[in-house]
Design an enzyme around this catalytic site. Structure first.
Site, short mmCIF file in Angstrom:
data_model
loop_
_atom_site.label_atom_id
_atom_site.label_comp_id
_atom_site.label_asym_id
_atom_site.label_seq_id
_atom_site.Cartn_x
_atom_site.Cartn_y
_atom_site.Cartn_z
N GLU A 154 -9.87 96.22 -3.29
CA GLU A 154 -9.08 96.66 -2.13
C GLU A 154 -9.40 95.89 -0.84
O GLU A 154 -9.60 96.49 0.21
CB GLU A 154 -9.26 98.17 -1.91
CG GLU A 154 -8.84 98.96 -3.13
CD GLU A 154 -9.12 100.46 -3.04
OE1 GLU A 154 -9.60 100.93 -1.99
OE2 GLU A 154 -8.87 101.17 -4.03
N ASN A 195 -9.43 93.64 -7.79
CA ASN A 195 -8.71 94.87 -8.13
C ASN A 195 -8.10 95.50 -6.87
O ASN A 195 -8.73 95.52 -5.81
CB ASN A 195 -9.75 95.84 -8.72
CG ASN A 195 -9.15 97.08 -9.36
OD1 ASN A 195 -8.22 96.97 -10.17
ND2 ASN A 195 -9.65 98.25 -9.01
N HIS A 231 -1.85 103.65 -9.35
CA HIS A 231 -1.76 105.08 -9.01
C HIS A 231 -0.29 105.33 -8.66
O HIS A 231 0.26 104.65 -7.81
CB HIS A 231 -2.69 105.42 -7.83
CG HIS A 231 -4.13 105.23 -8.18
ND1 HIS A 231 -4.78 106.04 -9.09
CD2 HIS A 231 -5.03 104.29 -7.80
CE1 HIS A 231 -6.03 105.63 -9.23
NE2 HIS A 231 -6.21 104.57 -8.46
N GLU A 261 -6.24 101.61 -13.25
CA GLU A 261 -6.53 102.98 -12.78
C GLU A 261 -5.28 103.85 -12.82
O GLU A 261 -4.98 104.58 -11.87
CB GLU A 261 -7.04 102.95 -11.32
CG GLU A 261 -8.24 102.07 -11.09
CD GLU A 261 -8.80 102.15 -9.67
OE1 GLU A 261 -8.43 103.06 -8.91
OE2 GLU A 261 -9.62 101.30 -9.33
N ASP A 263 -2.61 106.66 -13.04
CA ASP A 263 -2.32 108.09 -13.15
C ASP A 263 -0.97 108.31 -12.47
O ASP A 263 -0.50 107.46 -11.73
CB ASP A 263 -3.44 108.98 -12.55
CG ASP A 263 -3.94 108.55 -11.19
OD1 ASP A 263 -3.18 107.90 -10.45
OD2 ASP A 263 -5.09 108.88 -10.85
O1 9MR Z 1 -11.76 108.73 -8.41
C1 9MR Z 1 -12.75 108.35 -7.49
C2 9MR Z 1 -13.28 109.56 -6.77
O2 9MR Z 1 -13.95 110.42 -7.69
C3 9MR Z 1 -14.25 109.13 -5.66
O3 9MR Z 1 -14.65 110.25 -4.91
C4 9MR Z 1 -13.58 108.10 -4.75
C5 9MR Z 1 -14.55 107.54 -3.69
O4 9MR Z 1 -15.57 106.79 -4.27
O5 9MR Z 1 -13.08 107.00 -5.51
C6 9MR Z 1 -12.14 107.37 -6.49
O6 9MR Z 1 -11.74 106.21 -7.20
C7 9MR Z 1 -11.02 105.23 -6.46
C8 9MR Z 1 -11.42 103.88 -7.03
O7 9MR Z 1 -12.80 103.71 -6.96
C9 9MR Z 1 -10.70 102.74 -6.32
N1 9MR Z 1 -9.27 102.95 -6.34
C10 9MR Z 1 -8.79 104.24 -5.88
C11 9MR Z 1 -9.50 105.36 -6.66
C12 9MR Z 1 -8.97 106.72 -6.24
O8 9MR Z 1 -9.26 106.96 -4.90
#
Ligand code: 9MR
Length: 347
Positions: A154, A195, A231, A261, A263
């Site tokens: 990101e 990513n 997402h 990722e 969903d």
């Molecule tokens: O799903 C993840 C959540 O449990 C954490 O609290 C959050 C912060 O670390 O990150 C979420 O995963 C993210 C991923 O690492 C990067 N892309 C977006 C995902 C959803 O926010």
């Protein structure tokens, strides 16, 4: 009236048994592994440690896991001079025992940073050394054990500019290239990915990411591909032609693409639940079809396993059901749609 409701109950019961027997006979893993396609799900620590049924689904239906949170900077490197590999080590061991690949997530991100890093300012030289040591320690710890890393996550804004974060502000834009080089030095066999989200259609952000990846590859920086988080929400229709076009341009320059990722939120729709689940299933299968239309795309990973554990209700403050398995671990229409898409496209 009574007769009608008896008939519809019978239809529902038979559909349930048909679906149950479909699930008992088929698995996403089996059909994917035959064609060397990676089908995966991200894994959270608490169900992983406590929930056998969760682990049974993982090993039955997936040939890859992504470590959802436990390799993030704040988790794995909580103090300046100490690392904590306990949980990710258990996950890597589980994957090895069950002949599954592991994706490491993520080495360089603006979020989930430890206080020791964000509470004070570091000089360019200090932060460069901190990042180099972090990457080389974490990747080195898993040398030969982690199949692919999300090296940088990101780093772009929607308008295609680089996101302001501590890495850009202190090290400068070269932090991206350096991160790939350091990760490659620590494990030359691991695949290295950039990513991001909202980068699957053709837009300013996806163009900037494509140009960055192309330019890194041309300069000999060890990048293997780009991850598309995916997402999604049933109320936002995607342009699948653009997604295919996007994956194709990566194929043309010899870089891999992966859906990392996925969903699909259903909370914003007003339709009845059954229809929302059908819309969701369609979105999963169309996305997977777009991936499988390009030889660059070799992985399809969902961000979680069951609706019982997903980041979305916490994040949006509303109930949702974004994944392939429901809260009782039963496969949803999306599961069958993913299976059918694999069956249709994989040789
Ligand atoms: O799903 C993840 C959540 O449990 C954490 O609290 C959050 C912060 O670390 O990150 C979420 O995963 C993210 C991923 O690492 C990067 N892309 C977006 C995902 C959803 O926010």
């Amino acid at each position: 009236m009574i007769k009608k409701s008896i008939i519809s109950s019978c239809v529902l019961v038979s559909l349930f048994f048909l679906f149950k027997s479909f699930y008992e006979k088929n698995s996403l893993r089996e059909i994917s592994s035959k064609s060397n396609f990676n089908v995966g799900a991200s894994v959270l620590a608490s169900p992983f440690l406590e929930d056998e049924q969760y682990k049974n689904i993982l090993k039955r239906d997936f040939n890859l896991i992504t470590i959802e949170n436990d390799l993030k900077f704040a988790k794995v490197h909580p103090q300046r001079d100490s690392y904590n590999f306990v949980i990710p080590d258990l996950m890597v061991k589980f994957a090895k025992e069950n002949n599954m690949k592991v994706r490491g997530h993520t080495l360089v991100w603006h979020a989930t940073l430890p206080d020791w890093l964000t509470d004070r300012k570091y000089s360019k030289e200090e932060l460069t050394n901190i990042l180099k040591n972090h990457i080389q320690t974490v990747v080195g710890h898993y040398k030969g054990k982690i199949y692919a890393w999300d090296v940088v996550n990101e780093a772009y804004n929607d308008d295609g500019t680089l996101r302001e974060n501590i890495w850009l502000q202190t090290i400068g834009p070269e932090y991206i290239e350096l991160a790939f080089r350091w990760a490659h030095e620590a494990d030359p066999d691991a695949l290295l990915f950039y990513n991001d989200y909202s980068n699957e259609e053709i837009n300013k952000k996806s163009n900037a990411i494509f140009n960055m990846a192309k330019s890194l590859k041309e300069q000999g920086v060890p990048i293997d591909g780009v991850g598309f988080q995916m997402h999604s929400s049933i109320t936002y229709k995607k342009n699948y032609e653009q997604i295919k076009e996007n994956f194709k341009r990566y194929e043309n320059i010899g870089l891999k693409t992966q859906i990392t990722e996925m969903d699909v939120k259903i909370q914003h729709s007003n339709k009845p639940n059954q229809e929302r689940l059908q819309d969701q299933a369609k979105m999963y299968s169309e996305t997977l079809n777009a991936c499988l239309a390009s030889s660059s795309c070799n992985a399809f990973i969902t961000w979680g396993v069951t609706d019982k554990y997903s980041w979305i209700p916490d994040y949006t403050g509303k109930e949702d059901a974004p994944l392939l398995f429901d809260t009782d671990y039963k496969p949803k229409p999306s599961y069958k749609a993913v299976y059918r898409a694999l069956q249709k496209n994989l040789k």
